[in-house]
Design an enzyme around this catalytic site. Structure first.
Site, PDB file in Angstrom:
ATOM      1  N   HIS A 113       0.825  -1.218   0.000  1.00 44.35           N
ATOM      2  CA  HIS A 113       0.000   0.000   0.000  1.00 44.35           C
ATOM      3  C   HIS A 113       0.858   1.267   0.000  1.00 44.35           C
ATOM      4  CE1 HIS A 113      -3.212  -2.745   0.757  1.00 44.35           C
ATOM      5  NE2 HIS A 113      -2.779  -3.061   1.955  1.00 44.35           N
ATOM      6  N   HIS A 123      -7.153  -4.630  -1.246  1.00 45.47           N
ATOM      7  CA  HIS A 123      -6.491  -5.920  -1.453  1.00 45.47           C
ATOM      8  C   HIS A 123      -7.210  -6.665  -2.567  1.00 45.47           C
ATOM      9  CE1 HIS A 123      -6.255  -4.828   2.831  1.00 45.47           C
ATOM     10  NE2 HIS A 123      -4.989  -5.096   2.662  1.00 45.47           N
TER      11      HIS A 123
END
Ligand SMILES: Nc1ncnc2c1ncn2[C@@H]1O[C@H](COP(=O)(O)OP(=O)(O)OP(=O)(O)O)[C@@H](O)[C@H]1O
Ligand SMILES: [Mg+2]
Lengths: 328, 194
Positions: free
Chosen positions: A55, A217
């Site tokens: 991320h 995700h």
């Protein structure tokens, strides 16, 4: 899969080494861990965040004066373990206690909880704020609840400033709990993310397809359809997001347009101007804005839009305060 | 029946072999309704467990269980790390008082429920642990108990963990955590109860 890497199983460690070399003025790592700590440690409550890797720049890019004291890097898309979080807590405590900022995923919640229990056994005061800004998921008792996504970065920034100002752990917890209820995010994906060790995208979309509500995700979203224009996408996201606020009277808000990894800044700006135009149809005044890659999903194409209620001017001040971190 | 330290060690090492053999399968199951990492998460964990267990000489039951707990907690991550970790931690605590197998498995189940707050039929590893704990206590345990419990997760809709995000689409798929727990109990049958 085409990636500039050496060993798919070592990506997290290799990235960390590079990051430390590039930013040795700001951050360092605790030996034998994937914990990044600010070099500068004033005597204030330490903020700790973290989660799976993939991320970037979240969360290590937000470590430094005015935001996080430390960040814990898990494996790709996998929550870090309690012993690592414990190391981060220990390194972040200067006697005023530690506040954990956790994105709402089953794994993260449980691992950070265990770390909190371990730290308390060692006599460190710890509390936590759970971020669940993704409105793509319903908050029902039949699911693990709303997910934490890009809005988390705004929580880092605001609580980071307030921690630097000397607020106590208890105060930060209270402010944080109220704050997360006023931050809402919705994303859209044009392609899936490829975890290096897996080698193929977590999901696939056709050349002309997009999906609303995909998680960072690659969690499934709420609708798949033909790719729309930036203008149409902004309309859908804005209309859904403004419903989360009471807009009977003009409300001051902040905007975060966040790229998911593979979408060029050019497109983020195209989208940003559409968002601003779209918001003219609603009772809001935009007093803060941010456009860029803050909470990505490896190489996913797409973006997310975050709205935050800034009626409380201390939030706006905190967002505008200068910081010394890698990626704000 | 009591679980000796030597039996406990063989049990866990057999579990490690089963995870190793089924790593890809567990991840495939997780890909269908989660994020596809259950196999690699568990694999990372049991490799560390194996290393730590092989260092122990003539361990007590408690030592084996506690060593397993610590290794899993520090290596797995994700949801299954704290869950399996809490299970073995509670078993280790119980082993201080009694090493009776039904009590141990029951304690493990309690550890998972405390940590994850899942109930029966939420389509989680609880659905594998609960029937096994019950059958061991009642003396009705057989290989079928395990297979049936794992298979019974198929028609359920997930209410906890990542799989809950896919809602009704989770119906018809096996729960990966229940399948890996199934290996744990099959290993128990092969090494201890056979
Ligand atoms: N609240 C819970 N209680 C009991 N078991 C759970 C719970 N949540 C998830 N599980 C179990 O965990 C398994 C998934 O484990 P896995 O190793 O894939 O972690 P994960 O959910 O991917 O973690 P993360 O949130 O970090 O991505 C599920 O199959 C289920 O059996
Ligand atoms: Mg998983």
């Amino acid at each position: 899969m085409k990636k500039i890497i050496n060993d798919a199983s070592q990506v997290v460690g290799d990235m960390l080494k590079g990051m430390l070399l590039a930013h040795d003025d700001l951050i360092e790592a605790i030996d034998n861990t994937n914990v990044v700590v600010a070099k500068d440690k004033p005597q204030t409550v330490g903020l700790v965040s973290g989660g799976g890797s993939g991320h970037e720049p979240a969360h290590a890019g937000f470590v430094g004066d005015g935001m996080l004291r430390s960040a814990v890097l898990g494996e790709m898309f996998t929550s870090p373990t309690p012993d690592q979080v414990l190391e981060a807590i220990k390194a972040s405590d200067t006697g005023q206690g530690v506040l954990l900022i956790v994105k709402n995923y089953t794994g993260d919640v449980m691992n950070f909880d265990m770390a909190k229990e371990l730290a308390e056994m060692e006599g460190i005061e710890v509390d936590s704020v759970l971020v669940d800004d993704d409105i793509a998921v319903e908050n029902s008792t039949h699911t693990a609840g709303k997910r934490g996504v890009a809005g988390t970065v705004l929580v880092h920034k605001i609580l980071g400033k307030l921690a630097r100002d000397g607020h106590t752990l208890q105060e930060l917890k209270q402010i944080g709990d109220a704050l997360v209820q006023d931050i809402h995010t919705l994303g859209v994906a044009l392609s899936g993310a490829t975890v290096p060790e897996v080698g193929k995208p977590g999901f696939t979309l056709d050349e002309d397809e997009m999906e609303y509500g995909v998680g960072i995700h690659g969690e499934p979203g709420y609708r798949r359809e033909q790719l729309k224009s930036s203008r149409e996408i902004s309309k859908e996201l804005v209309e859904k997001l403004v419903k989360e606020y009471n807009l009977n009277e003009t409300k001051k808000i902040g905007l975060l347009v966040n790229g998911l990894g593979a979408t060029p800044l050019m497109e983020l700006y195209v989208f940003y101007q559409d968002v601003v135009n779209e918001l003219k149809n609603h009772n809001v005044e935009v007093v803060f804005k941010k456009v860029g890659n803050f909470m990505t999903s490896i190489d996913m194409a797409g973006l997310s839009l975050t709205l935050i209620d800034l009626e409380d001017s201390s939030r706006l001040d905190a967002l505008n305060a200068p910081v010394h971190v890698v990626s704000w | 029946m009591e679980l000796t330290g030597e039996q406990a060690q063989r049990w866990i090492l057999c579990f490690q072999e089963k995870i190793e053999k089924n790593k890809a399968y567990l991840s495939d199951l997780d890909q269908a309704i989660g994020d596809g990492d259950h196999g690699s998460n568990m694999y990372r964990g049991v490799q560390a467990v194996k290393e730590k267990l092989n260092e122990l000489e003539d361990p007590t039951t408690e030592e084996v269980l506690k060593t397993t707990a610590m290794a899993l907690i520090s290596k797995v991550g994700g949801a299954s790390g704290p869950l399996y970790g809490s299970a073995f931690m509670q078993m280790a605590k119980t082993a201080k008082e009694t090493t009776e197998l039904p009590e141990l498995i029951q304690a493990g189940l309690e550890g998972i429920k405390q940590r994850g707050k899942a109930e029966l039929k939420d389509k989680t590893m609880v659905d594998a642990w609960a029937p096994v704990a019950e059958a061991l206590t009642n003396g009705t345990f057989s290989n079928d108990t395990i297979d049936q419990a794992v298979e019974d997760t198929k028609p359920l809709q997930a209410k906890k963990g990542r799989a809950s995000y896919v809602g009704e689409r989770s119906i018809g798929a096996l729960d990966p955590g229940a399948v890996s727990s199934g290996y744990l109990f099959t290993a128990l049958v092969e090494e201890v109860l056979k």
